[in-house]
Design a protein around this motif. Sequence first.
Motif, short mmCIF file in Angstrom:
data_model
loop_
_atom_site.label_atom_id
_atom_site.label_comp_id
_atom_site.label_asym_id
_atom_site.label_seq_id
_atom_site.Cartn_x
_atom_site.Cartn_y
_atom_site.Cartn_z
N THR A 107 -30.94 31.26 54.75
CA THR A 107 -31.48 31.78 56.01
C THR A 107 -30.66 32.96 56.53
O THR A 107 -30.93 33.46 57.61
N TYR A 108 -29.66 33.36 55.78
CA TYR A 108 -28.81 34.50 56.14
C TYR A 108 -28.20 34.29 57.52
O TYR A 108 -28.30 35.14 58.41
N SER A 109 -27.55 33.15 57.69
CA SER A 109 -26.90 32.81 58.95
C SER A 109 -25.96 33.95 59.37
O SER A 109 -25.26 34.54 58.54
N SER A 110 -25.95 34.22 60.67
CA SER A 110 -25.10 35.30 61.18
C SER A 110 -23.62 34.98 61.06
O SER A 110 -22.78 35.87 61.20
N GLY A 111 -23.29 33.71 60.78
CA GLY A 111 -21.89 33.32 60.74
C GLY A 111 -21.30 33.20 59.36
O GLY A 111 -20.15 32.80 59.22
N THR A 112 -22.08 33.55 58.31
CA THR A 112 -21.56 33.39 56.95
C THR A 112 -21.81 34.63 56.13
O THR A 112 -22.56 35.52 56.53
N SER A 113 -21.16 34.70 54.98
CA SER A 113 -21.31 35.86 54.10
C SER A 113 -22.63 35.76 53.35
O SER A 113 -23.14 34.67 53.11
N HIS A 114 -23.16 36.89 52.95
CA HIS A 114 -24.45 36.93 52.27
C HIS A 114 -24.33 37.44 50.84
O HIS A 114 -25.29 37.45 50.12
N LEU A 152 -32.44 38.79 39.45
CA LEU A 152 -31.02 38.89 39.74
C LEU A 152 -30.58 40.31 39.40
O LEU A 152 -31.11 40.93 38.48
N MET A 153 -29.59 40.79 40.15
CA MET A 153 -28.94 42.05 39.79
C MET A 153 -27.45 41.77 39.68
O MET A 153 -26.84 41.26 40.62
N VAL A 154 -26.89 42.10 38.52
CA VAL A 154 -25.48 41.85 38.23
C VAL A 154 -24.73 43.17 38.30
O VAL A 154 -25.13 44.15 37.66
N GLY A 155 -23.65 43.19 39.07
CA GLY A 155 -22.82 44.39 39.17
C GLY A 155 -21.59 44.25 38.30
O GLY A 155 -20.82 43.30 38.45
N ASN A 156 -21.38 45.19 37.40
CA ASN A 156 -20.26 45.10 36.45
C ASN A 156 -19.15 46.09 36.78
O ASN A 156 -19.39 47.19 37.27
N VAL A 157 -17.94 45.65 36.48
CA VAL A 157 -16.78 46.51 36.53
C VAL A 157 -16.53 47.13 35.16
O VAL A 157 -16.06 48.25 35.04
N LEU A 158 -16.88 46.40 34.10
CA LEU A 158 -16.81 46.90 32.74
C LEU A 158 -17.89 46.20 31.92
O LEU A 158 -17.94 44.96 31.92
N VAL A 182 -22.86 44.16 44.95
CA VAL A 182 -24.31 44.29 45.03
C VAL A 182 -24.84 43.13 45.85
O VAL A 182 -24.44 41.98 45.66
N TYR A 183 -25.69 43.45 46.83
CA TYR A 183 -26.30 42.45 47.71
C TYR A 183 -27.79 42.69 47.79
O TYR A 183 -28.28 43.80 47.51
N THR A 184 -28.53 41.67 48.20
CA THR A 184 -29.95 41.86 48.48
C THR A 184 -30.13 42.13 49.96
O THR A 184 -29.41 41.59 50.81
N ALA A 185 -31.10 43.00 50.28
CA ALA A 185 -31.45 43.32 51.66
C ALA A 185 -32.88 42.81 51.88
O ALA A 185 -33.85 43.52 51.59
N ARG A 193 -18.39 41.95 38.68
CA ARG A 193 -18.01 41.86 40.10
C ARG A 193 -18.76 40.74 40.81
O ARG A 193 -18.16 39.84 41.36
N ASN A 194 -20.09 40.81 40.85
CA ASN A 194 -20.86 39.73 41.49
C ASN A 194 -22.33 39.86 41.14
O ASN A 194 -22.73 40.75 40.38
N VAL A 195 -23.13 38.93 41.65
CA VAL A 195 -24.55 38.89 41.36
C VAL A 195 -25.31 38.70 42.67
O VAL A 195 -24.81 38.08 43.62
N ALA A 196 -26.52 39.27 42.75
CA ALA A 196 -27.39 39.13 43.93
C ALA A 196 -28.75 38.62 43.48
O ALA A 196 -29.18 38.87 42.35
N VAL A 197 -29.44 37.91 44.38
CA VAL A 197 -30.77 37.34 44.11
C VAL A 197 -31.78 38.03 45.02
O VAL A 197 -31.56 38.14 46.23
#
Length: 517
Positions: free
Chosen positions: A510-517, A220-226, A258-261, A209-213
């Motif tokens: 910088t985790y801009s408020s106007g873009t995806s994270h 890194l954390m990788v989220g799998n569908v299979l 999966v996202y980083t907080a 699915r996707n990866v987060a840093v």
Amino acid sequence: MKAAALAVLALTVTAAAPAWAEPEVERLYTQHCAACHGGDRLGAIGPALLPENLGRIKPGETETVIADGRAATQMEGFRDRLSEGQIKALAKYVMTPLPEVPAWGMAEIKASHLVVTDPASLPKAPPFKSDPLNLFTVVEGGDHHVSIVDGDRMAPLYRFQSRFALHGGAKYSPDGRFVYFASRDGWVSKVDMWTGKLMAEIRAGINTRNVAVSDDGRFLMVGNVLPHTLVALDAGDLTPLQVMPVAGDGKTSRVSAVYTAPPRHSFVVALRDLQEIWEIPYADDAGPVINGLAHSHEKGLEEGVSAQGRFQALRIRVPDFMDDFFFDPGYERVMGAARGGGKGLVVDLDLKRKVADLDLSGMPHLGSGIVFHKDGRMMMATPHLKEAVVSVIDMTTWETVKRIPTLGPGFFMRGHENTPYAWVDVSMGPEKDALQIIDTRTLEIVRTIRPVPGHLTRHVEFTRDGKRALVSLSEKDGAVLVMDADSFAEVKRLPMSAPIGKYNVWNKITYSSGTSH
């Protein structure tokens, strides 16, 4: 990315067709489905077509999707090309288990790992004069390449081959030096932004699915569908650290995202087939989430360790599935929505429970939402994938303060701290060539533009200073259109092959408020 390195890592997983399958059904699958879902049904551009991967979809729904397509995806309908009997046969085929789904655990992941470039060989300073934090990565889906674009001069620095069917979302190391990509078929790649060199690769899953840093740049954390797993990697050379089964209550689940907080020093995971959110701390002093398994006195909350190892997950029960989600600026609350749901919900990660409902129909694309201030209050705006509207939500009361009609359902929305204008595409509707611009001060559409009339335009991303907006002309002989953020006029065009996503280093790290994270 060098072709030789890709060839070394090439991997094909094959599986026999079910014994009952007739050659005609296999031929239909090969003709109409294999290009997107893989000849082995293990996924490619589209997801794996296996009953253990299709989760909540029912057999009857499978027939409907084959016949009519699926909203907000590239899945087209085949009602005009296949008979009712052929559709039923294909639906039965994809809902029949393979004799054996290939294993993809730690042993297989380790065997795929390759370190390509020695970090010691990299330059200590950028080999160009432009701002290294104003670079962009552009994912070109037309011929599976990535371009690194100089955001000061608006010119490509490097272009290299990528894995097949990259997920559009690139992720950066906290200093912006390295970029990480995940492909739909499980490959994770690390590339040096300053030189365009491939550093390392590894296959973390069969269908990813996707990866987060992590915010400290270590993991890194990788989220799998299979398979239904999360895979932790060392961000340095992509060494695998841990495979976490995604399971609960006797069931397993695909990962939605999966996202980083960053303020929490944790990964937050949405699950497609379990009504849970997982939070996985990664700070050294986090310690175990909890010893053993405990139940809260509050109805609907369960806390428990999901797996043994360095990374352990806190499981938070929620009253619906989470196919998509969005954080508030403090990363204390998660706004979530299910693909088939008629509403959304807000979960407090500290209280570990739902705290509000959201009036959100039409399948909101929360992952593409933006936040901004209006009249001293924080607002969130999101497009909808099935409805021609942008919803604006007050993040204090969680009420929908306005629904802004658009020319069609949209997929991407972008803003920037240095401009009052938010840009939204309407690419899921008939007027795919239009972009609509909303004044966040008045919540009104102030301009509709058609940069290339009759051609698909979508996905806006701003430069570091917010003065330019880059737009994808998402066709085979496409381009990145550089637009003035005040006048909305085109100022330059960079030829590209079906550009999908474009991501500015500064806005992302910088985790801009106007873009995806």
